[in-house]
Design a protein around this motif. Structure first.
Motif, PDB file in Angstrom:
ATOM      1  N   ARG A 183     148.471  48.752 -25.433  1.00 20.63           N
ATOM      2  CA  ARG A 183     147.076  48.953 -25.834  1.00 20.63           C
ATOM      3  C   ARG A 183     146.987  49.059 -27.347  1.00 20.63           C
ATOM      4  NH1 ARG A 183     143.977  50.023 -21.466  1.00 20.63           N
ATOM      5  NH2 ARG A 183     145.049  50.793 -19.631  1.00 20.63           N
ATOM      6  N   PRO A 184     145.905  48.564 -27.921  1.00 20.86           N
ATOM      7  CA  PRO A 184     145.732  48.722 -29.374  1.00 20.86           C
ATOM      8  C   PRO A 184     145.677  50.206 -29.737  1.00 20.86           C
ATOM      9  CG  PRO A 184     144.120  47.191 -28.465  1.00 20.86           C
ATOM     10  CD  PRO A 184     144.827  47.819 -27.305  1.00 20.86           C
ATOM     11  N   GLN A 185     146.294  50.531 -30.847  1.00 19.99           N
ATOM     12  CA  GLN A 185     146.299  51.915 -31.327  1.00 19.99           C
ATOM     13  C   GLN A 185     145.121  52.126 -32.268  1.00 19.99           C
ATOM     14  OE1 GLN A 185     148.545  54.171 -30.082  1.00 19.99           O
ATOM     15  NE2 GLN A 185     149.002  52.405 -28.757  1.00 19.99           N
ATOM     16  N   PRO A 186     144.534  53.308 -32.253  1.00 23.62           N
ATOM     17  CA  PRO A 186     143.430  53.557 -33.165  1.00 23.62           C
ATOM     18  C   PRO A 186     143.902  53.482 -34.615  1.00 23.62           C
ATOM     19  CG  PRO A 186     143.925  55.511 -31.816  1.00 23.62           C
ATOM     20  CD  PRO A 186     144.869  54.423 -31.406  1.00 23.62           C
ATOM     21  N   ALA A 187     143.014  53.015 -35.457  1.00 22.71           N
ATOM     22  CA  ALA A 187     143.330  52.912 -36.880  1.00 22.71           C
ATOM     23  C   ALA A 187     143.477  54.312 -37.471  1.00 22.71           C
ATOM     24  CB  ALA A 187     142.233  52.142 -37.609  1.00 22.71           C
ATOM     25  N   VAL A 188     144.430  54.443 -38.352  1.00 19.71           N
ATOM     26  CA  VAL A 188     144.639  55.715 -39.049  1.00 19.71           C
ATOM     27  C   VAL A 188     143.940  55.616 -40.391  1.00 19.71           C
ATOM     28  CG1 VAL A 188     146.355  57.285 -40.026  1.00 19.71           C
ATOM     29  CG2 VAL A 188     146.847  56.040 -37.897  1.00 19.71           C
TER      30      VAL A 188
END
Length: 105
Positions: free
Chosen positions: A98-103
């Motif tokens: 799954r795509p990871q949230p942007a930091v």
């Protein structure tokens, strides 16, 4: 890829061994190819789905000088023995893919 403009990253990954399967010498190459008996192809499809969360595949039956009759025979066997199993196979999007949230810094 070495020396080809625009492919520097591919050359870097290949040189460090991070480029993934690059051919028949790679240990993982045979695990993602749909070559062999119906049971081997099903096992490779299951492995590919686990490793990539894939939900679709493309299969080529005629390549490298395979004659029309052999290609058609392989296609019919695939449709009869492999395709029903693939249609029934779950194809979840696994958490690790799954795509990871942007930091935001």
């Amino acid at each position: 890829f070495d020396g080809l403009k625009g492919y520097e990253r591919y050359a870097e990954r290949q040189a460090t061994g991070a480029g993934g399967p690059t051919g028949g010498d790679s240990p993982a190459f045979g695990e993602v190819q749909f070559i062999g008996t119906p049971d081997q192809i099903i096992a490779n499809a299951e492995y590919l789905q686990e490793m990539t969360s894939t939900a679709e595949i493309v299969v080529l039956f005629q390549y490298g000088g395979i004659d029309d009759v052999s290609a058609e025979r392989s296609m019919h066997m695939f449709a009869r023995e492999v395709l029903p199993v693939l249609h029934a196979m779950p194809a979840p999007l696994r958490d690790e893919h799954r795509p990871q949230p942007a930091v935001v810094a």
